[in-house]
Design a protein around this motif. Structure first.
Motif, PDB file in Angstrom:
ATOM      1  N   HIS A 226     -22.840  21.937  10.431  1.00  0.00           N
ATOM      2  CA  HIS A 226     -23.494  22.981  10.950  1.00  0.00           C
ATOM      3  C   HIS A 226     -23.658  23.007  12.325  1.00  0.00           C
ATOM      4  N   THR A 227     -24.030  21.709  12.782  1.00  0.00           N
ATOM      5  CA  THR A 227     -23.805  21.557  14.314  1.00  0.00           C
ATOM      6  C   THR A 227     -22.550  21.913  14.911  1.00  0.00           C
ATOM      7  N   TYR A 228     -21.499  21.378  14.489  1.00  0.00           N
ATOM      8  CA  TYR A 228     -19.918  21.373  14.720  1.00  0.00           C
ATOM      9  C   TYR A 228     -19.777  22.856  14.773  1.00  0.00           C
ATOM     10  N   VAL A 229     -20.255  23.746  13.917  1.00  0.00           N
ATOM     11  CA  VAL A 229     -19.791  25.232  13.782  1.00  0.00           C
ATOM     12  C   VAL A 229     -20.458  25.914  15.015  1.00  0.00           C
ATOM     13  N   VAL A 230     -21.851  25.452  15.137  1.00  0.00           N
ATOM     14  CA  VAL A 230     -22.816  26.218  16.320  1.00  0.00           C
ATOM     15  C   VAL A 230     -21.887  25.675  17.692  1.00  0.00           C
ATOM     16  N   LEU A 231     -21.483  24.567  17.708  1.00  0.00           N
ATOM     17  CA  LEU A 231     -20.791  24.178  19.067  1.00  0.00           C
ATOM     18  C   LEU A 231     -19.651  24.990  19.399  1.00  0.00           C
ATOM     19  N   ALA A 232     -18.901  25.128  18.233  1.00  0.00           N
ATOM     20  CA  ALA A 232     -17.832  25.816  18.360  1.00  0.00           C
ATOM     21  C   ALA A 232     -17.901  27.268  18.710  1.00  0.00           C
ATOM     22  N   SER A 233     -19.188  27.941  18.166  1.00  0.00           N
ATOM     23  CA  SER A 233     -19.349  29.203  18.594  1.00  0.00           C
ATOM     24  C   SER A 233     -19.712  29.459  19.831  1.00  0.00           C
ATOM     25  N   LEU A 234     -20.121  28.314  20.604  1.00  0.00           N
ATOM     26  CA  LEU A 234     -20.460  28.443  21.919  1.00  0.00           C
ATOM     27  C   LEU A 234     -19.507  27.976  22.987  1.00  0.00           C
ATOM     28  N   GLY A 235     -18.496  27.525  22.269  1.00  0.00           N
ATOM     29  CA  GLY A 235     -17.340  27.251  23.233  1.00  0.00           C
ATOM     30  C   GLY A 235     -17.116  25.845  23.647  1.00  0.00           C
ATOM     31  N   TYR A 236     -17.928  24.983  23.067  1.00  0.00           N
ATOM     32  CA  TYR A 236     -17.739  23.710  23.133  1.00  0.00           C
ATOM     33  C   TYR A 236     -16.174  23.056  22.770  1.00  0.00           C
ATOM     34  N   ASP A 237     -15.353  22.662  23.408  1.00  0.00           N
ATOM     35  CA  ASP A 237     -13.956  22.267  23.120  1.00  0.00           C
ATOM     36  C   ASP A 237     -13.696  20.788  22.854  1.00  0.00           C
ATOM     37  N   ASP A 238     -14.696  19.983  23.115  1.00  0.00           N
ATOM     38  CA  ASP A 238     -14.709  18.549  23.171  1.00  0.00           C
ATOM     39  C   ASP A 238     -15.586  17.746  22.168  1.00  0.00           C
ATOM     40  N   VAL A 239     -15.450  18.120  21.168  1.00  0.00           N
ATOM     41  CA  VAL A 239     -16.433  17.537  19.975  1.00  0.00           C
ATOM     42  C   VAL A 239     -15.676  16.773  18.764  1.00  0.00           C
ATOM     43  N   GLY A 240     -16.433  15.480  18.751  1.00  0.00           N
ATOM     44  CA  GLY A 240     -15.780  14.677  17.644  1.00  0.00           C
ATOM     45  C   GLY A 240     -16.761  14.622  16.390  1.00  0.00           C
ATOM     46  N   PHE A 241     -16.057  14.619  15.407  1.00  0.00           N
ATOM     47  CA  PHE A 241     -16.804  14.778  13.863  1.00  0.00           C
ATOM     48  C   PHE A 241     -16.506  13.606  13.168  1.00  0.00           C
ATOM     49  N   TYR A 242     -17.512  12.821  13.307  1.00  0.00           N
ATOM     50  CA  TYR A 242     -17.690  11.439  12.485  1.00  0.00           C
ATOM     51  C   TYR A 242     -17.742  11.664  11.019  1.00  0.00           C
ATOM     52  N   GLU A 243     -16.648  11.860  10.225  1.00  0.00           N
ATOM     53  CA  GLU A 243     -16.605  12.226   8.918  1.00  0.00           C
ATOM     54  C   GLU A 243     -17.304  11.198   8.111  1.00  0.00           C
ATOM     55  N   GLY A 244     -17.281   9.922   8.599  1.00  0.00           N
ATOM     56  CA  GLY A 244     -17.736   8.812   7.704  1.00  0.00           C
ATOM     57  C   GLY A 244     -19.266   8.574   7.932  1.00  0.00           C
ATOM     58  N   SER A 245     -19.671   9.183   9.211  1.00  0.00           N
ATOM     59  CA  SER A 245     -21.121   9.208   9.426  1.00  0.00           C
ATOM     60  C   SER A 245     -21.635   7.788   9.335  1.00  0.00           C
ATOM     61  N   LEU A 246     -23.166   7.836   8.949  1.00  0.00           N
ATOM     62  CA  LEU A 246     -23.851   6.606   9.018  1.00  0.00           C
ATOM     63  C   LEU A 246     -23.310   5.735   7.834  1.00  0.00           C
ATOM     64  N   THR A 247     -22.900   6.327   6.677  1.00  0.00           N
ATOM     65  CA  THR A 247     -22.425   5.630   5.695  1.00  0.00           C
ATOM     66  C   THR A 247     -21.349   4.632   5.965  1.00  0.00           C
ATOM     67  N   ASP A 248     -20.246   5.299   6.620  1.00  0.00           N
ATOM     68  CA  ASP A 248     -18.937   4.475   7.260  1.00  0.00           C
ATOM     69  C   ASP A 248     -19.478   3.470   8.162  1.00  0.00           C
ATOM     70  N   TRP A 249     -20.488   3.760   9.068  1.00  0.00           N
ATOM     71  CA  TRP A 249     -20.766   2.907  10.067  1.00  0.00           C
ATOM     72  C   TRP A 249     -21.498   1.768   9.567  1.00  0.00           C
ATOM     73  N   GLU A 250     -22.480   1.734   8.640  1.00  0.00           N
ATOM     74  CA  GLU A 250     -22.963   0.762   8.030  1.00  0.00           C
ATOM     75  C   GLU A 250     -22.104  -0.242   7.147  1.00  0.00           C
ATOM     76  N   ALA A 251     -21.076   0.426   6.632  1.00  0.00           N
ATOM     77  CA  ALA A 251     -19.907  -0.096   5.787  1.00  0.00           C
ATOM     78  C   ALA A 251     -19.241  -1.238   6.652  1.00  0.00           C
ATOM     79  N   VAL A 252     -18.947  -0.803   7.674  1.00  0.00           N
ATOM     80  CA  VAL A 252     -17.885  -1.713   8.513  1.00  0.00           C
ATOM     81  C   VAL A 252     -18.900  -2.436   9.543  1.00  0.00           C
ATOM     82  N   GLY A 253     -20.206  -2.378   9.328  1.00  0.00           N
ATOM     83  CA  GLY A 253     -21.144  -3.365  10.090  1.00  0.00           C
ATOM     84  C   GLY A 253     -21.614  -2.968  11.500  1.00  0.00           C
ATOM     85  N   GLY A 254     -21.453  -1.721  11.795  1.00  0.00           N
ATOM     86  CA  GLY A 254     -21.677  -1.257  12.862  1.00  0.00           C
ATOM     87  C   GLY A 254     -23.277  -1.341  13.133  1.00  0.00           C
TER      88      GLY A 254
END
Length: 264
Positions: A226-254
């Protein structure tokens, strides 16, 4: 996605015959409560991989192509998606479609409850002619992995944004992440987005400005959609989408912070 990604209910009503409308609610809601006329039902759980080591992630090219083909959607169709939860589930559908190369994608501003207030509804499912949906390589992918997220933590030109609830953030978040609950961008009365000026002010207050690289995460990539879509609608053009999010971050020991200092 582009700045025209969000469409009003009035505009959709004027162009219903020209677009493919996707309702991502559960089938019982679509059938029992009614839906936007002509909308096809693609329930949220049908386009999430719940069996892998990273539940809630993308379903895979073959599964996606089969799903959209059965819904009668072609890769060149103009698609407008909605739900009944301020658009957060529909946004996930749009991000998934973008990941598989679909380009003409839009979010209904508001949700089914707001649509019902002033527009016609239907309890009849449209006749669907299946298509052969073509998955394509996207021209640009916003998806980032944990290594790119790690680099963003120490980058003064980047801002890491946690879109979860405040209590989740306080229990543990990525180092230096700013807290921006996705619901802060929603108007509870209209059930759609807040006015553009208000959105920009909220984002600026959280250090999320167009001159920064913005990297989004939550738990399983639903709320950041949702936040990604909002930023797109506002013209933000440098947005990174962490698909794995906290689930992946914890899995790799971040590393995880437990204080709330970074939200200030």
């Amino acid at each position: 996605m582009n700045e025209n990604v969000v469409v009003s209910a009035d505009r959709l009503a004027d162009h219903l015959g020209e677009v493919r409308v996707v309702d991502v609610r559960d089938a019982w809601e679509y059938d029992g409560i009614g839906h936007v006329p002509g909308a096809v039902n693609v329930p949220f759980d049908s386009f999430r991989d719940e069996e892998s080591d990273a539940p809630g992630t993308l379903p895979g090219e073959d599964a996606w192509a089969e799903l959209l083909g059965e819904a009668g959607i072609a890769a060149d169709d103009t698609v407008v998606a909605y739900d009944d939860t301020h658009g957060v589930f529909a946004a996930r559908f749009l991000v998934t479609a973008e990941a598989y190369g679909h380009t003409d994608l839009h979010l209904l501003d508001g949700d089914y409850s707001s649509w019902m207030r002033e527009h016609e509804t239907s309890d009849e499912a449209p006749e669907v002619e299946p298509t052969t949906y073509e998955v394509r390589e996207p021209e640009h992918s916003p998806f980032v992995d944990h290594e790119e997220v790690e680099a963003a933590i120490d980058d003064p030109d980047s801002v890491l944004v946690d879109t979860r609830d405040d209590w989740e953030y306080e229990e543990g978040h990525l180092p230096g992440a700013r807290l921006l609950d996705w619901k802060e961008l929603v108007d509870e009365e209209t059930r759609g987005l807040k006015p553009r000026e208000e959105l920009e002010a909220i984002l600026a207050d959280h250090g999320v400005t167009p001159d920064k690289r913005v990297v989004l995460y939550c738990n399983t990539a639903r709320r950041i959609s949702h936040t990604y879509v909002v930023l797109a609608s506002l013209g933000y053009d440098d947005v990174g989408f962490y698909e794995g999010s906290l689930t992946d971050w914890e899995a790799v020991g971040g590393p995880i912070e437990t204080s709330s200092e970074s939200s200030e």
